[in-house]
Design a protein around this motif. Structure first.
Motif, short mmCIF file in Angstrom:
data_model
loop_
_atom_site.label_atom_id
_atom_site.label_comp_id
_atom_site.label_asym_id
_atom_site.label_seq_id
_atom_site.Cartn_x
_atom_site.Cartn_y
_atom_site.Cartn_z
N PRO A 207 0.75 -1.28 -0.12
CA PRO A 207 -0.08 -0.07 0.01
C PRO A 207 0.80 1.22 0.04
N MET A 208 0.31 2.39 -0.71
CA MET A 208 1.21 3.68 -0.49
C MET A 208 0.31 4.88 -0.36
N MET A 209 0.62 5.69 0.51
CA MET A 209 -0.32 6.97 1.08
C MET A 209 0.68 8.16 0.15
N VAL A 210 -0.02 8.93 -0.38
CA VAL A 210 0.57 10.05 -1.42
C VAL A 210 -0.25 11.23 -0.48
N PHE A 211 0.75 11.93 -0.05
CA PHE A 211 0.16 13.31 0.66
C PHE A 211 1.23 14.60 0.64
N SER A 212 0.61 15.54 1.21
CA SER A 212 1.54 16.80 0.91
C SER A 212 2.65 16.83 2.04
N MET A 213 3.77 17.35 2.09
CA MET A 213 4.72 17.64 3.00
C MET A 213 4.67 19.04 3.35
N ARG A 214 3.86 19.86 2.70
CA ARG A 214 4.14 21.27 2.82
C ARG A 214 3.24 21.77 4.07
N GLU A 215 2.37 20.88 4.57
CA GLU A 215 1.91 21.04 5.81
C GLU A 215 2.42 20.60 6.98
N PRO A 216 2.87 21.25 7.90
CA PRO A 216 3.75 20.73 9.03
C PRO A 216 3.06 19.66 9.76
N GLY A 217 3.43 18.61 10.17
CA GLY A 217 2.71 17.69 11.08
C GLY A 217 2.39 16.50 10.21
N ASN A 218 2.07 16.50 8.87
CA ASN A 218 1.61 15.71 8.08
C ASN A 218 2.00 14.32 8.33
N ILE A 219 3.23 14.09 8.31
CA ILE A 219 3.92 12.92 8.36
C ILE A 219 3.23 12.24 9.48
N VAL A 220 3.53 12.80 10.77
CA VAL A 220 2.91 12.22 11.96
C VAL A 220 1.45 11.95 11.95
N ARG A 221 0.72 12.76 11.19
CA ARG A 221 -0.85 12.35 10.83
C ARG A 221 -0.96 11.20 10.26
#
Length: 234
Positions: A207-221
């Motif tokens: 599985p893969m999750m594609v998300f924005s890294m421009r918003e702080p804290g997204n990796i933790v979310r």
């Protein structure tokens, strides 16, 4: 939510909009987010791109032999890996750079069992130099390393907040996919990753999750299980 993840960061992201080189402020922000994920007890492997210095398929390499150009791109990823390692270690964490091209003075050679052992000892591992082979992108390297280290999920941090029907920066009518399959990505020709990486993930049920890294804290979310970005499944 996840015990072990593989995070893919593009070289362009490390430039933070400057186009070339490394943004020192931004790379320390990324390191702080990685440290926050590590504090949750999650084991982290990272693959970095090299597009902020050189890409084998870029316009600057148009007159070059593809193999030579790709080797230059691999060396660019090592520069980024060392910079990210330094930022992470400044936060008091243990981090190792493992290169698919041997360069003992600056990085460990990539050996799968050694990488697994580093992760088990709660060290962050950065995989550099792609797969070590020309004609393979760092997206393919990320897919390969995710499966080799038995990651629970591949996290692809990008400049947009998920997968769209078209480039949302260009097309205002583009709609976002909350969830999509790899086969649909190939059928719709969505250029999120190259087809080799997509096929590799699909065939091995990664599985893969594609998300924005421009918003702080997204990796933790994402690691915590929040529904952000776009989930891709086999």
């Amino acid at each position: 939510m996840y015990k072990r993840v593989l995070l893919k960061i593009s070289g362009e992201a490390l430039a933070a909009g400057k186009g070339f080189g490394i943004d020192a402020v931004f790379i320390h922000k990324i390191a702080a987010e990685i440290a926050a994920v590590h504090a949750l007890g999650c084991e982290i492997g990272i693959v970095v791109g090299g597009g902020n210095f050189f890409r084998g398929v870029a316009q600057q390499a148009i007159d070059m032999d593809r193999v030579a150009a790709d080797h230059m791109g691999m060396l660019s990823t090592v520069i980024n890996a060392i910079a990210l390692q330094d930022a992470i270690e400044k936060l008091g964490l243990f981090c190792r750079v493992m290169s698919a091209i041997e360069m003992h003075e600056v990085a460990e050679p990539y050996i799968r069992r050694r990488a697994m052992r580093h992760l088990e000892k709660n060290r962050i591992v950065i995989f550099a130099a792609g797969t070590g082979n020309p004609y393979f992108s760092t997206d393919t390297a990320a897919s390969l390393r995710a499966m080799e280290i038995k990651a629970d999920i591949l996290l692809k941090a990008t400049s947009v907040d998920g997968i769209y029907t078209a480039d949302p920066k260009v097309d205002d009518t583009a709609t976002k996919f909350d969830q999509i399959t790899y086969s649909e990505m190939l059928r719709l020709n969505l250029r999120v990753m190259d087809t080799t990486a997509v096929s590799l993930c699909r065939d091995n049920n990664m599985p893969m999750m594609v998300f924005s890294m421009r918003e702080p804290g997204n990796i933790v979310r994402v690691v915590s299980g929040e529904k952000i970005g776009s989930l891709v499944t086999a």
